[in-house]
Write an enzyme that holds these catalytic residues in place. Structure first.
Site, PDB file in Angstrom:
ATOM      1  N   PHE A 128       0.816  -1.221   0.000  1.00  0.00           N
ATOM      2  CA  PHE A 128       0.000   0.000   0.000  1.00  0.00           C
ATOM      3  C   PHE A 128       0.843   1.260   0.000  1.00  0.00           C
ATOM      4  CE2 PHE A 128       0.859  -0.042   4.518  1.00  0.00           C
ATOM      5  CZ  PHE A 128       0.734   1.273   4.936  1.00  0.00           C
ATOM      6  N   LYS A 129       2.098   1.166   0.414  1.00  0.00           N
ATOM      7  CA  LYS A 129       2.955   2.357   0.445  1.00  0.00           C
ATOM      8  C   LYS A 129       3.119   2.973  -0.949  1.00  0.00           C
ATOM      9  CE  LYS A 129       3.805   1.717   4.847  1.00  0.00           C
ATOM     10  NZ  LYS A 129       5.078   1.352   5.445  1.00  0.00           N
ATOM     11  N   ASP A 130       2.956   2.147  -1.998  1.00  0.00           N
ATOM     12  CA  ASP A 130       3.072   2.681  -3.360  1.00  0.00           C
ATOM     13  C   ASP A 130       2.015   3.746  -3.647  1.00  0.00           C
ATOM     14  OD1 ASP A 130       5.203   1.020  -4.274  1.00  0.00           O
ATOM     15  OD2 ASP A 130       3.806  -0.633  -4.575  1.00  0.00           O
TER      16      ASP A 130
END
Length: 487
Positions: A128-130
């Site tokens: 999810f950091k993307d």
């Protein structure tokens, strides 16, 4: 839109704008930046946003926080960032594919979703950091080019932030990345994603300690204003406001996917270690998104769960931090928690500075029995924790019951969501924020299911690639010297 520090002294220019704080990370007083006030979303705006693409929704929301980039440029940055080509590799060729689809695990008798996963791991590093980091990379490149400047990013990662940052910044003109990670504490896949990068502007440093040691070094360097200025040190960790702002978008997108009208509510369960992801949900709720509950899930490092249960915030020492099978949450000092507490205490910077003076001195603080802590219910928070045994049982149950394989952090979220679902109003759908694809934690998937998780074809054999990393003691001066010699 102007920005303030949680500790009251935002520096020069006084009350800076977005581009002023984008490149800097911490405020000069050691606090974190937040908007002077949260923009309020009208019913008409919610109605108008419901059918937007992810890129257009990002532009609509971020326009409320970013007023010093021309709208046409900001719109172009959002459209460059949020494309099916970047985020939908698993569904290549489908230009209509949703960037953050909802996968319903349970539906009601009416066929509507009741319990599901908000998929956030469709980006290039499968985490999810993307969702925020790709935007950050494009914002950095834009602002640096406009100002004719360069930046040296110093970050700390417990797992996914590092690879997301490096993939977002690799090859970017005017940007170098120095990423600290805890030596031997991440999964083999996570290490391979970071350490196998051979780009000249990427430097990986494995510190012989825990994530909190790495995070403390980042804060110490950021608080050395002379070193920071001389070497143009910036931040991509979730202490950077742009990361949190970008994450607000998928709460709105998830809400629209889970409801049919803006008269309805939704509940989100968020696995959280550093409080950045759920902080974005808190801000979305303060903006007016109809969120019934925010359910916070931790692993064995239950500092945040302890606070929401008791009112005591008691960061652990590195030696007390557990090494777990959901390593991205092996955090005992949650950087973004300061933003939430700022709101909890009525946005009183003197109060926050006093509380964090205790934290910075290695002590705890206790808000139990105060009117401030009583506001937890008003803010919609409940919490819970998960263990390794819980994780394995949840992975098995989700796989056997729904035919879906989830990673270890998402499993923590599902376990806590099931546990606290009785506190969600009847009929309100619950979305667990998926954090990563299971392949990033293959060892635990094998332990739970006796089989290997699937992986994208382009990542086959990544663990066998040559790796480039420096192992160092967690010493501020050593890290400073390493950076100074390479900029």
């Amino acid at each position: 839109m102007k920005y303030i520090s949680t500790r009251g002294h935002a520096g020069q220019p006084q009350n800076p704008e977005f581009c002023d704080i984008l490149l800097g990370g911490l405020a000069p007083d050691g606090g974190l930046y937040l908007p002077e006030s949260y923009p309020q979303v009208t019913r008409a705006e919610l109605d108008g946003w419901r059918g937007l693409s992810y890129a257009d929704l990002a532009f609509a929301i971020l326009s409320k926080f970013i007023t010093d980039i021309p709208p046409s440029d900001l719109e172009a940055i959002c459209r460059k960032t949020y494309t099916a080509e970047v985020y939908c590799h698993a569904r290549a060729g489908d230009e209509r594919a949703e960037i953050t689809p909802v996968h319903w695990l349970e539906k009601g008798a009416d066929g509507r979703g009741r319990f599901g996963l908000l998929e956030l791991s469709n980006g290039p590093t499968l985490a999810f950091k993307d969702m925020a980091m790709q935007l950050l990379g494009n914002l950095f490149e834009y602002v640096l080019a406009k100002r004719g400047e360069t930046i040296n990013i110093l970050g700390a990662t417990s797992g996914d932030t590092g690879s997301a940052a490096e993939y977002a910044m690799r090859g970017k003109h005017g940007v170098r990345v120095f990423m600290l990670s805890p030596h031997g504490k991440m999964s083999a896949f996570q290490r391979a994603q970071m350490y196998s990068l051979q780009d000249d502007n990427i430097f990986n440093i494995a510190v012989t300690g825990m994530f909190d040691d790495a995070q403390d070094i980042v804060k110490a360097v950021s608080n050395d204003h002379a070193f920071k200025a001389k070497h143009r040190i910036g931040a991509v960790n979730s202490i950077n406001w742009a990361r949190v702002a970008a994450q607000i978008v998928y709460y709105f997108k998830g809400y629209f996917a889970a409801t049919q009208s803006n008269d309805e509510q939704v509940a989100f369960c968020v696995p959280s270690g550093n409080f950045g992801n759920i902080c974005a949900g808190h801000i979305a709720r303060r903006m007016g998104l109809p969120v019934a509950k925010l359910i916070l899930a931790t692993n064995e490092n239950d500092v945040l769960d302890e606070f929401f249960r008791t009112g005591v915030y008691r960061p652990r020492k590195a030696a007390e931090t557990h090494v777990t099978s959901s390593p991205s949450m092996d955090i005992s000092k949650a950087s973004n928690f300061e933003r939430f507490v700022f709101d909890l205490v009525g946005r009183d910077p003197e109060r926050v500075a006093a509380l964090w003076a205790e934290v910075d001195a290695g002590r705890s603080f206790d808000l139990s029995g105060t009117p401030e802590f009583a506001r937890i219910a008003e803010f919609g928070f409940v919490s819970g924790a998960s263990s390794h045994a819980d994780r394995l049982a949840t992975i098995r149950k989700v796989y056997e019951q729904y035919g879906v394989m989830v990673d270890t952090h998402t499993a923590d979220g599902v376990k806590v969501a099931w546990e606290r679902i009785g506190e969600v109003p009847t009929g309100v759908p619950v979305l667990v924020l998926e954090t990563a694809l299971p392949v990033k934690f293959a060892e635990t998937i094998r332990e739970a299911l006796g089989r290997d998780p699937e992986r994208p074809a382009d990542l086959e054999g990544i663990e066998r690639l040559p790796q480039r990393v420096e192992v160092m003691a967690p010493e501020v001066d050593t890290i400073k010297r390493f950076i100074a010699e390479r900029v």
